[in-house]
Write a protein that holds these residues in place. Structure first.
Motif, mmCIF file in Angstrom:
data_model
loop_
_atom_site.group_PDB
_atom_site.id
_atom_site.type_symbol
_atom_site.label_atom_id
_atom_site.label_comp_id
_atom_site.label_asym_id
_atom_site.label_seq_id
_atom_site.Cartn_x
_atom_site.Cartn_y
_atom_site.Cartn_z
ATOM 1 N N THR A 53 -11.009 5.787 -7.476
ATOM 2 C CA THR A 53 -11.135 7.140 -6.904
ATOM 3 C C THR A 53 -9.754 7.765 -6.725
ATOM 4 O OG1 THR A 53 -13.030 6.292 -5.690
ATOM 5 C CG2 THR A 53 -12.193 8.433 -4.998
ATOM 6 N N ARG A 54 -8.791 6.944 -6.261
ATOM 7 C CA ARG A 54 -7.435 7.477 -6.081
ATOM 8 C C ARG A 54 -6.876 7.963 -7.419
ATOM 9 N NH1 ARG A 54 -2.656 3.490 -5.888
ATOM 10 N NH2 ARG A 54 -3.312 3.524 -8.074
ATOM 11 N N ASP A 55 -7.077 7.163 -8.496
ATOM 12 C CA ASP A 55 -6.536 7.560 -9.808
ATOM 13 C C ASP A 55 -7.165 8.865 -10.297
ATOM 14 O OD1 ASP A 55 -4.977 5.360 -9.720
ATOM 15 O OD2 ASP A 55 -5.965 4.249 -11.324
ATOM 16 N N ILE A 195 5.787 6.623 -16.304
ATOM 17 C CA ILE A 195 5.612 7.665 -17.340
ATOM 18 C C ILE A 195 4.153 7.672 -17.808
ATOM 19 C CG2 ILE A 195 6.259 8.303 -19.711
ATOM 20 C CD1 ILE A 195 9.049 7.176 -19.107
ATOM 21 N N HIS A 196 3.606 6.452 -17.980
ATOM 22 C CA HIS A 196 2.219 6.310 -18.443
ATOM 23 C C HIS A 196 1.259 7.032 -17.488
ATOM 24 C CE1 HIS A 196 -0.726 4.133 -20.871
ATOM 25 N NE2 HIS A 196 -1.358 3.752 -19.773
ATOM 26 N N ILE A 197 1.409 6.745 -16.193
ATOM 27 C CA ILE A 197 0.475 7.330 -15.214
ATOM 28 C C ILE A 197 0.667 8.847 -15.134
ATOM 29 C CG2 ILE A 197 -0.271 7.332 -12.796
ATOM 30 C CD1 ILE A 197 0.601 4.414 -12.603
ATOM 31 N N ALA A 198 1.927 9.313 -15.205
ATOM 32 C CA ALA A 198 2.174 10.764 -15.135
ATOM 33 C C ALA A 198 1.526 11.467 -16.333
ATOM 34 C CB ALA A 198 3.680 11.020 -15.102
ATOM 35 N N ILE A 202 -1.668 14.281 -16.292
ATOM 36 C CA ILE A 202 -1.647 15.649 -16.855
ATOM 37 C C ILE A 202 -2.771 15.810 -17.886
ATOM 38 C CG2 ILE A 202 -0.277 17.314 -18.180
ATOM 39 C CD1 ILE A 202 2.229 16.036 -17.038
ATOM 40 N N TRP A 203 -2.925 14.784 -18.724
ATOM 41 C CA TRP A 203 -3.888 14.866 -19.835
ATOM 42 C C TRP A 203 -5.339 14.886 -19.315
ATOM 43 C CZ3 TRP A 203 -5.126 10.168 -23.433
ATOM 44 C CH2 TRP A 203 -5.888 10.587 -24.515
ATOM 45 N N VAL A 204 -5.685 13.846 -18.513
ATOM 46 C CA VAL A 204 -7.067 13.730 -18.040
ATOM 47 C C VAL A 204 -7.396 14.882 -17.081
ATOM 48 C CG1 VAL A 204 -8.679 12.279 -16.732
ATOM 49 C CG2 VAL A 204 -7.043 11.214 -18.301
ATOM 50 N N PHE A 238 3.201 10.087 -25.287
ATOM 51 C CA PHE A 238 3.811 9.351 -24.167
ATOM 52 C C PHE A 238 2.908 8.217 -23.680
ATOM 53 C CE2 PHE A 238 6.658 13.062 -23.649
ATOM 54 C CZ PHE A 238 7.855 12.374 -23.589
ATOM 55 N N VAL A 239 1.602 8.477 -23.629
ATOM 56 C CA VAL A 239 0.659 7.442 -23.154
ATOM 57 C C VAL A 239 0.718 6.221 -24.076
ATOM 58 C CG1 VAL A 239 -1.804 6.888 -22.950
ATOM 59 C CG2 VAL A 239 -0.927 8.986 -21.953
ATOM 60 N N ALA A 240 0.639 6.471 -25.388
ATOM 61 C CA ALA A 240 0.626 5.350 -26.343
ATOM 62 C C ALA A 240 1.940 4.585 -26.279
ATOM 63 C CB ALA A 240 0.372 5.883 -27.750
HETATM 64 C C1 HEM Z 1 -2.298 2.456 -26.369
HETATM 65 C C2 HEM Z 1 -3.124 2.587 -25.343
HETATM 66 C C3 HEM Z 1 -2.835 2.080 -23.946
HETATM 67 C C4 HEM Z 1 -2.148 0.955 -23.547
HETATM 68 C C5 HEM Z 1 -1.492 -0.080 -24.436
HETATM 69 C C6 HEM Z 1 -2.149 0.935 -22.097
HETATM 70 C C7 HEM Z 1 -1.564 -0.052 -21.313
HETATM 71 C C8 HEM Z 1 -1.492 -0.037 -19.931
HETATM 72 C C9 HEM Z 1 -0.883 -1.066 -19.120
HETATM 73 C C10 HEM Z 1 -0.260 -2.346 -19.657
HETATM 74 C C11 HEM Z 1 -1.004 -0.685 -17.820
HETATM 75 C C12 HEM Z 1 -0.495 -1.472 -16.599
HETATM 76 C C13 HEM Z 1 -1.661 -2.224 -15.954
HETATM 77 C C14 HEM Z 1 -1.161 -3.181 -14.875
HETATM 78 O O1 HEM Z 1 -0.926 -2.732 -13.726
HETATM 79 O O2 HEM Z 1 -1.022 -4.379 -15.180
HETATM 80 C C15 HEM Z 1 -1.681 0.600 -17.792
HETATM 81 C C16 HEM Z 1 -1.976 1.318 -16.646
HETATM 82 C C17 HEM Z 1 -2.749 2.449 -16.641
HETATM 83 N N1 HEM Z 1 -3.333 3.066 -17.742
HETATM 84 FE FE1 HEM Z 1 -3.050 2.586 -19.676
HETATM 85 N N2 HEM Z 1 -2.841 2.037 -21.636
HETATM 86 C C18 HEM Z 1 -3.283 2.755 -22.742
HETATM 87 C C19 HEM Z 1 -4.047 3.901 -22.727
HETATM 88 C C20 HEM Z 1 -4.575 4.475 -21.597
HETATM 89 C C21 HEM Z 1 -5.550 5.533 -21.569
HETATM 90 C C22 HEM Z 1 -6.179 6.177 -22.832
HETATM 91 C C23 HEM Z 1 -5.809 5.817 -20.242
HETATM 92 C C24 HEM Z 1 -6.761 6.825 -19.631
HETATM 93 C C25 HEM Z 1 -7.282 7.852 -20.236
HETATM 94 C C26 HEM Z 1 -4.959 4.946 -19.443
HETATM 95 C C27 HEM Z 1 -4.881 4.971 -18.053
HETATM 96 C C28 HEM Z 1 -4.081 4.144 -17.301
HETATM 97 C C29 HEM Z 1 -3.972 4.235 -15.846
HETATM 98 C C30 HEM Z 1 -4.648 5.286 -14.944
HETATM 99 C C31 HEM Z 1 -3.130 3.173 -15.437
HETATM 100 C C32 HEM Z 1 -2.715 2.846 -14.003
HETATM 101 C C33 HEM Z 1 -3.801 1.946 -13.393
HETATM 102 C C34 HEM Z 1 -3.527 1.741 -11.920
HETATM 103 O O3 HEM Z 1 -3.898 2.604 -11.127
HETATM 104 O O4 HEM Z 1 -2.966 0.699 -11.562
HETATM 105 N N3 HEM Z 1 -4.223 4.147 -20.299
HETATM 106 N N4 HEM Z 1 -1.985 0.967 -19.088
#
Ligand code: HEM
Length: 496
Positions: A53-55, A195-198, A202-204, A238-240
C-alpha cells in the motif's frame, strides 16, 4: 475525494499475487526459537500488505505531482491542475496512514512484540529517533506531511518542482534500508534502488493519473499523451538499467538468477517489464499516433492502460516479495535450474518475443531454412522443447560437462531457442497440437526436474509453476480459438 480513491484501482490486483508469492516462499511461517518471543502471526501477514500500500500510495502521489507539472498553461488557473493536486493530497494522506501502519508493524516484527504494544508512544518515538530504520521513517513522515500540506496551496511552477523533488526523495528513501543498505559499503546498490523506485513512481503513478485525468478532461489528450509518453520512455530505460544493476550487485553469478527464488523473481520482473514495454509500444503506435480519432483512441487508451496497471501491480507485488524474502541461497555448486526459471526462459520469454514482433510472419522469424522446416512441424517442436527442458534443467547435462556458470549460460540460451521455435511454430498455425503436447508434457517434466534436483523445491513451488504454465497455455488456446472464429481469419483462410 471518492474518485481520487478509485484511481489506479487495477493496481490492487497485485495483492493476491503478493499473497500467493509469499505463501509459496514460506514467508508466512512464524519462526520459533525456544525460549524467545516470536513475531506475531498478524504482523507477518499484514507487513507485506502495508508495504505494498505504501508503494502504491507513494507512486500515485508522485505521479499526480509530476503530471501537474506537465499540464499546459498557467498552473494555478486550470481546473485540471486543481483536480490533480486534490488527488495528490488524497494519496499523500493514504501514504501517511500506510507509513504509520508499516512503522507499527516493523517495530512489532523487529522486537517480536504485539502491534498493540508497539503503539505505545514511548516505544515508537524512541524507535523513530534512535534507530537508523526509524530515522528513515521519520524523514518520510515529515516529507509526506509537507507534501500533503503544500499540495493544497502550491500555485507556482517552481513550488510544484520543489514538491516533486521532496516527493521523489520520500518515495526513494526506503532504498537505504534495502538489501544494499544492510551492507553499508554497498552504496551503489542503495543508489540504484533509489533511482529504480523514483522512476517506477513517476511511471506507474503518472499512468494512473493521466488515464484518470483524460476521462474527465478529454481535450487535454493531444498535449498530455505525447508528453507523458516521452517521460514514460525514459522511466522504462532507468527502471531496466537500475533494476538489472541492483540485481547483479546482489546476485553476482548467472547460476543465481536461475537457481535461487530471489533470482527467479528478478527474471519474472524482466518478463513483466517486457510485457509493459510491448503495451507501451502499442499505446504509442495505436493511441498517441492517432490522438485525433477522439472517442475511439480514448477507449483504446483505457483498455491498454487497464492491462498495464494489472501487470504493474503484479510487478510491484514481486518487488515487495523480493524485499521481504531477501537473498536466498542458490544451487551454485551444481548450476541447477529451479522449475519456475524454466517456465520463464522456455515459455514466457519466447512467447513475449513472438508477440512483440507480429509484423513479421513467425515462420519468417525463424530465419534459417532448417529452423523454418522444424517450425512447420509443431508437434516435433513441442516434443523438442520438452526434451531440451528435461535435459538442460533436469539431467543438467551442460552443467556436468561445462561447469555450473557456463552450463547455466548455454543452458538458458538453449531453453530460449527451443521455446522460441515452439512458440513461433504454434502461433503461426491453425492446429492446437503443439499447445496440447506441452500442456500434457509439462507437469511430468517439472516432476522429473524436481526428482533429480539435489535440493527439491517443495510442493508449493511445483504447484505454482505448473499452474502458471498451464494458465499461459490456456490463454494461448483461448486466444487462438477466438481468432480462428473471427470473420477476418475465416475469410483469409478461405481466400488462402
Ligand atoms: C528489468 C526489470 C526489473 C528488475 C531487474 C528489477 C529489480 C529489482 C530489484 C533487485 C529490487 C530490489 C528488491 C530488494 O529490496 O531486494 C527492486 C525493487 C523494486 N522494484 Fe524492480 N525490477 C524490475 C522492474 C520493475 C518493474 C516493471 C516494477 C513496477 C512496475 C518494479 C518495481 C519495483 C519496486 C516498487 C521496488 C521497491 C520494492 C520495495 O518497496 O522494497 N520493478 N527491483
Amino acid at each position: 475525494m471518492n474518485s481520487g480513491l478509485r484511481i489506479g484501482a487495477r493496481l490492487w490486483w497485485g495483492v493476491p499475487v503478493l499473497l500467493v508469492l509469499l505463501w509459496t516462499a514460506g514467508a508466512f511461517a512464524v519462526e520459533v526459537f525456544p525460549g524467545l518471543a516470536s513475531t506475531p502471526l498478524v504482523t507477518v501477514w499484514l507487513i507485506p500488505v502495508a508495504h505494498f500500500t505504501r508503494d502504491i500510495a507513494a507512486a500515485i502521489t508522485v505521479g499526480a505531482i509530476v503530471i501537474g507539472l506537465i499540464l499546459p498553461g498557467p498552473v494555478s488557473g486550470g481546473t485540471a491542475y486543481r483536480q490533480v493536486l486534490r488527488w495528490a493530497t488524497t494519496w499523500a494522506l493514504i501514504w501517511l496512514v500506510s507509513l504509520a501502519a508499516l512503522l507499527i508493524l516493523t517495530i512489532s516484527d523487529i522486537f517480536a512484540a504485539s502491534p498493540v504494544a508497539a503503539l505505545r508512544p514511548n516505544i515508537w518515538w524512541s524507535f523513530l529517533v534512535d534507530v537508523s530504520i526509524g530515522r528513515v521513517f521519520l524523514y518520510q513522515f515529515a516529507a509526506v506531511a509537507i507534501i500533503a500540506m503544500s499540495c493544497t496551496f502550491v500555485r507556482s511552477r517552481s513550488g510544484g518542482w520543489v514538491t516533486a523533488i521532496i516527493a521523489l526523495s520520500a518515495a526513494a528513501a526506503p532504498s537505504v534500508l534495502g538489501h544494499g543498505g544492510v551492507h553499508a559499503a554497498n552504496v551503489s546498490a542503495s543508489i540504484s534502488l533509489g533511482i529504480h523506485i523514483a522512476a517506477i513512481s513517476i511511471w506507474v503513478g503518472g499512468l494512473v493519473v493521466v488515464v484518470a485525468l483524460l476521462m474527465i478532461e478529454p481535450n487535454l489528450s493531444s498535449i498530455i499523451l505525447p508528453r507523458f509518453s516521452f517521460i514514460a520512455l525514459w522511466c522504462v530505460i532507468f527502471v531496466a538499467e537500475s533494476g538489472l544493476l541492483n540485481s547483479a550487485l546482489h546476485l553476482g553469478d548467472p547460476s543465481q538468477f536461475v537457481g535461487s527464488f530471489y533470482g527467479v523473481l528478478v527474471l519474472t520482473k524482466v518478463v513483466l517489464l517486457g510485457v509493459l514495454v510491448r503495451f507501451g509500444w502499442l499505446q504509442r503506435s495505436k493511441v498517441v499516433a492517432r490522438i485525433n480519432d477522439g472517442q475511439q483512441s480514448r477507449a483504446r487508451l483505457a483498455r491498454y492502460a487497464a492491462l498495464e496497471l494489472v501487470v504493474m501491480g503484479a510487478a510491484i507485488a514481486v518487488s515487495v516479495t523480493l524485499s521481504r524474502i531477501g537473498l536466498t541461497p542458490a544451487r551454485t555448486t551444481t548450476g541447477e535450474f529451479l522449475p519456475p526459471a524454466t517456465v520463464l526462459l522456455a515459455i514466457a520469454l519466447p512467447l513475449l518475443l513472438v508477440w512483440s514482433f507480429p509484423q513479421r510472419s513467425p515462420r519468417h522469424l525463424l530465419g534459417r531454412r532448417w529452423l523454418v522446416w522444424l517450425g512447420g512441424f509443431q508437434q516435433l517442436a513441442a516434443v523438442l522443447l520438452l526434451v531440451v527442458v528435461a535435459e538442460v534443467a533436469g539431467v543438467g547435462i551442460l552443467g556436468t560437462l561445462l561447469g555450473p556458470e557456463l552450463g547455466v549460460l548455454l543452458g538458458s540460451l538453449l531453453l530460449l531457442a527451443a521455446g522460441y521455435i515452439w512458440a513461433a511454430s504454434v502461433v503461426g498455425s491453425q492446429s492446437m497440437a503443439g499447445i496440447v503436447i506441452v500442456m500434457l508434457g509439462w507437469p511430468p517434466v517439472m516432476w522429473l526436474i524436481d526428482l533429480l534436483a539435489t535440493d527439491p523445491v517443495g510442493w508449493k513451488t511445483m504447484v505454482l509453476t505448473i499452474a502458471v504454465t498451464e494458465a499461459l497455455l490456456v490463454m494461448m488456446w483461448l486466444r487462438r480459438s477466438s481468432r480462428a472464429g473471427s470473420p477476418e481469419v475465416t475469410s483469409s483462410a478461405v481466400a488462402g
